[in-house]
Write an enzyme that holds these catalytic residues in place. Structure first.
Site, PDB file in Angstrom:
ATOM      1  CG  ASP A  32      37.675  41.921  42.012  1.00  0.00           C
ATOM      2  OD1 ASP A  32      37.679  43.137  41.771  1.00  0.00           O
ATOM      3  OD2 ASP A  32      36.962  41.114  41.391  1.00  0.00           O
ATOM      4  CG  ASP A  51      46.113  46.294  39.208  1.00  0.00           C
ATOM      5  OD1 ASP A  51      45.874  45.533  38.261  1.00  0.00           O
ATOM      6  OD2 ASP A  51      46.329  47.514  39.063  1.00  0.00           O
ATOM      7  CG  ASN A  74      37.221  36.122  34.956  1.00  0.00           C
ATOM      8  OD1 ASN A  74      36.587  35.882  33.935  1.00  0.00           O
ATOM      9  ND2 ASN A  74      36.767  36.950  35.902  1.00  0.00           N
ATOM     10  CE1 TYR A 140      37.130  42.604  26.695  1.00  0.00           C
ATOM     11  CE2 TYR A 140      36.133  41.914  24.620  1.00  0.00           C
ATOM     12  CZ  TYR A 140      36.303  41.751  25.985  1.00  0.00           C
ATOM     13  OH  TYR A 140      35.640  40.731  26.638  1.00  0.00           O
ATOM     14  CE  LYS A 144      38.937  39.671  27.170  1.00  0.00           C
ATOM     15  NZ  LYS A 144      39.169  38.997  28.471  1.00  0.00           N
ATOM     16  CB  VAL A 173      28.324  37.885  29.686  1.00  0.00           C
ATOM     17  CG1 VAL A 173      27.874  37.315  31.029  1.00  0.00           C
ATOM     18  CG2 VAL A 173      29.212  36.878  28.957  1.00  0.00           C
TER      19      VAL A 173
END
Length: 248
Positions: A32, A51, A74, A140, A144, A173
């Site tokens: 992270d 990164d 993720n 985005y 995805k 979420v």
């Protein structure tokens, strides 16, 4: 004991995954860029600053762990909320880099040892934005969708070596990232945060947002022997999204 690496695993969905795998008795590493979140990790989860789009650093983290049994690719960011003609190229590139290139690099460096060992499971965090087009979220959604193509290719390439790959597609979420999306959409549409929130919930057949633990539970299942023959699949954990253009 399985070895698990989760990118962007110090908060949000990634942290829920890390906690679920650790509770399962697995050895868990998270990569992270949030130093404070890494420092706050519990003792049974190992954090490394990385990164996801930095190939040299990602290679170092994977090499340190050794043979991985499970990779959760993720890492991701929400990117800009704007009509496509208003999206700056730099914002496009940043969003695609983190979401898509980060998944590519983690997989690139984890797969060789998995293939040599003859086992492994790779979970890609896509999104319902990778199933539907999403207005005002072009970078985005594009990233995805591309993750699903990447996953299916990995499943085909690695399957003969005993390595499985699947994509989890979360819906909306609960959490800090979604709150940012709600705020930006509310501003762009002249609506309140609650109106946008209710629009997202109304766009699912279960009339509900998703919790991070729902995604984590699916990841643990897909990594388990119970899913030993499940590969190349796009699995939505979203309360059944019916309407990808949330409205009141």
């Amino acid at each position: 004991m399985r070895r698990v690496l989760i990118t962007a695993g110090a908060s949000g969905i990634g942290l829920a995954m890390a906690q679920a795998f650790a509770t399962n008795g697995d050895a868990v590493w998270v990569a992270d860029v949030d130093g404070d979140a890494l420092a706050a990790l519990p003792d049974n989860i190992t954090g490394r600053f990385c990164d996801a789009a930095d190939e040299a650093r990602m290679s170092e983290v994977v090499a340190e762990i050794g043979t991985l049994d499970v990779l959760c690719a993720n890492a991701g960011i929400a990117g800009p909320t704007a009509a496509i003609e208003d999206v700056a190229l730099d914002d496009w590139r940043t969003c695609v880099s983190v979401n898509l290139e980060g998944a590519f690099l983690a997989t690139k460096h984890a797969l060789p040892a998995m293939k040599k060992a003859g086992r492994g499971a790779v979970m890609f965090t896509s999104s319902t934005a990778g199933i539907y087009g999403y207005p005002n979220r072009a970078p985005y959604a594009a990233a995805k969708w591309a993750i699903i193509g990447l996953m299916k290719t990995v499943a085909m390439e690695a399957g003969p070596f005993g390595v499985r790959a699947n994509a989890i597609c979360p819906g909306a979420v609960e959490g800090a990232r979604m709150e940012g999306v709600l705020a930006r959409e509310a501003a762009a549409k002249g609506m309140t945060r609650d109106q946008v929130y209710n629009g997202y919930a109304a766009g699912t057949s279960m009339r509900s947002f998703v919790e991070a633990r729902d995604i984590a539970d699916m990841a643990v299942f897909l990594a388990s022997d119970a899913a030993r023959i499940v590969s190349g699949q796009v699995i939505a954990v979203d309360g059944h999204t019916e309407n990808p253009d949330p409205k009141v």
